[in-house]
Design a protein around this motif. Structure first.
Motif, PDB file in Angstrom:
ATOM      1  N   THR A   1      57.366  45.011  49.166  1.00 41.38           N
ATOM      2  CA  THR A   1      57.580  43.935  48.753  1.00 41.38           C
ATOM      3  C   THR A   1      56.401  42.957  48.677  1.00 41.38           C
ATOM      4  N   GLY A   2      56.185  42.312  47.848  1.00 36.93           N
ATOM      5  CA  GLY A   2      55.057  41.078  47.539  1.00 36.93           C
ATOM      6  C   GLY A   2      54.907  40.608  46.213  1.00 36.93           C
ATOM      7  N   VAL A   3      53.886  39.986  46.060  1.00 37.19           N
ATOM      8  CA  VAL A   3      53.313  39.698  44.761  1.00 37.19           C
ATOM      9  C   VAL A   3      52.134  40.630  44.423  1.00 37.19           C
ATOM     10  N   TYR A   4      52.488  41.241  43.295  1.00 37.67           N
ATOM     11  CA  TYR A   4      51.278  42.016  42.769  1.00 37.67           C
ATOM     12  C   TYR A   4      50.231  41.551  41.699  1.00 37.67           C
ATOM     13  N   TYR A   5      48.967  41.697  42.075  1.00 36.17           N
ATOM     14  CA  TYR A   5      48.177  41.090  41.194  1.00 36.17           C
ATOM     15  C   TYR A   5      47.304  42.109  40.372  1.00 36.17           C
ATOM     16  N   CYS A   6      46.908  41.860  39.385  1.00 33.77           N
ATOM     17  CA  CYS A   6      45.923  42.631  38.573  1.00 33.77           C
ATOM     18  C   CYS A   6      44.594  41.942  38.542  1.00 33.77           C
ATOM     19  N   ALA A   7      43.425  42.978  38.468  1.00 35.61           N
ATOM     20  CA  ALA A   7      42.110  42.237  38.665  1.00 35.61           C
ATOM     21  C   ALA A   7      41.316  43.363  38.082  1.00 35.61           C
ATOM     22  N   ALA A   8      40.362  42.470  37.348  1.00 33.91           N
ATOM     23  CA  ALA A   8      39.220  43.023  36.615  1.00 33.91           C
ATOM     24  C   ALA A   8      37.963  42.814  37.546  1.00 33.91           C
ATOM     25  N   ALA A   9      36.997  44.031  37.381  1.00 31.71           N
ATOM     26  CA  ALA A   9      35.742  44.059  38.208  1.00 31.71           C
ATOM     27  C   ALA A   9      34.667  42.997  37.641  1.00 31.71           C
ATOM     28  N   ARG A  10      33.980  42.517  38.444  1.00 31.93           N
ATOM     29  CA  ARG A  10      33.022  41.462  38.172  1.00 31.93           C
ATOM     30  C   ARG A  10      31.892  41.865  37.089  1.00 31.93           C
ATOM     31  N   SER A  11      31.662  42.973  37.323  1.00 30.07           N
ATOM     32  CA  SER A  11      30.502  43.760  36.588  1.00 30.07           C
ATOM     33  C   SER A  11      30.897  44.948  35.874  1.00 30.07           C
ATOM     34  N   PRO A  12      30.418  45.132  34.677  1.00 31.79           N
ATOM     35  CA  PRO A  12      30.720  46.137  33.895  1.00 31.79           C
ATOM     36  C   PRO A  12      30.168  47.358  34.389  1.00 31.79           C
ATOM     37  N   PHE A  13      30.673  48.724  34.288  1.00 31.74           N
ATOM     38  CA  PHE A  13      30.428  49.969  34.775  1.00 31.74           C
ATOM     39  C   PHE A  13      30.038  49.959  36.139  1.00 31.74           C
ATOM     40  N   THR A  14      31.105  49.356  36.840  1.00 33.27           N
ATOM     41  CA  THR A  14      30.670  49.202  38.340  1.00 33.27           C
ATOM     42  C   THR A  14      32.019  49.455  39.159  1.00 33.27           C
ATOM     43  N   LEU A  15      31.920  50.466  40.069  1.00 33.00           N
ATOM     44  CA  LEU A  15      33.331  50.754  40.768  1.00 33.00           C
ATOM     45  C   LEU A  15      33.569  49.700  41.764  1.00 33.00           C
ATOM     46  N   ALA A  16      34.928  49.467  41.713  1.00 35.49           N
ATOM     47  CA  ALA A  16      35.228  48.112  42.546  1.00 35.49           C
ATOM     48  C   ALA A  16      36.419  48.608  43.367  1.00 35.49           C
ATOM     49  N   THR A  17      36.555  48.183  44.670  1.00 33.37           N
ATOM     50  CA  THR A  17      37.718  48.415  45.373  1.00 33.37           C
ATOM     51  C   THR A  17      38.004  46.870  46.281  1.00 33.37           C
ATOM     52  N   ARG A  18      36.950  46.528  46.752  1.00 38.75           N
ATOM     53  CA  ARG A  18      37.123  45.217  47.535  1.00 38.75           C
ATOM     54  C   ARG A  18      37.447  44.095  46.641  1.00 38.75           C
ATOM     55  N   GLN A  19      37.981  43.095  47.372  1.00 35.80           N
ATOM     56  CA  GLN A  19      38.528  41.914  46.530  1.00 35.80           C
ATOM     57  C   GLN A  19      37.163  41.250  45.909  1.00 35.80           C
ATOM     58  N   SER A  20      36.287  41.249  46.676  1.00 34.61           N
ATOM     59  CA  SER A  20      34.873  40.573  46.324  1.00 34.61           C
ATOM     60  C   SER A  20      34.271  41.057  44.952  1.00 34.61           C
ATOM     61  N   GLU A  21      34.550  42.087  44.905  1.00 36.53           N
ATOM     62  CA  GLU A  21      33.968  43.016  43.567  1.00 36.53           C
ATOM     63  C   GLU A  21      34.825  42.800  42.473  1.00 36.53           C
ATOM     64  N   PHE A  22      35.914  41.824  42.418  1.00 36.52           N
ATOM     65  CA  PHE A  22      36.549  41.710  41.333  1.00 36.52           C
ATOM     66  C   PHE A  22      36.620  40.153  40.956  1.00 36.52           C
TER      67      PHE A  22
END
Length: 124
Positions: free
Chosen positions: A90-111
């Motif tokens: 249960t929770g609010v689910y958020y979609c996010a796009a990475a800050r930079s193209p062609f860059t792997l992202a897993t941390r919030q700061s990277e989106f």
């Protein structure tokens, strides 16, 4: 960056399924996309991410094997298929796009772009 709009949340019983969708206003084909979730009074937590080429995904331990992230670059959309849902999902689910193209992202700061969120409630 593209604006993101989530949909598909709702109330579901334990063991049930939901499919979340994220629609982007622009092209996301070059960006890693992710899903996060948050419950009140807690920090937003990582759920899943998928790279731009759809061939690399990573998941939080708590949902691995139950959730699947996918994307449709042609239609600028990202999905989260959630099966065997548990009350702790249960929770609010958020979609996010990475800050930079062609860059792997897993941390919030990277989106860099976030949707407004969609509520998922798992309860009997």
């Amino acid at each position: 960056q593209a604006q993101l709009v989530e949909s598909g949340g709702g109330l579901v019983q334990p063991g049930g399924s939901l499919r979340l969708s994220c629609a982007a206003s622009g092209s996301i084909s070059r960006y890693a996309m992710g899903w996060f979730r948050q419950v009140p009074d807690t920090e937003r937590e990582f759920v899943a991410t998928l790279n731009w080429g759809t061939n690399w995904a990573t998941y939080a331990d708590s949902i691995r094997g139950r959730f699947t992230i996918s994307r449709d670059n042609a239609n600028n959309a990202v999905y989260l298929q959630m099966n065997n849902l548990k009350p702790e999902d249960t929770g609010v689910y958020y979609c996010a796009a990475a800050r930079s193209p062609f860059t792997l992202a897993t941390r919030q700061s990277e989106f860099g772009s976030w949707g407004q969120g969609t509520q998922v409630t798992v309860s009997s």
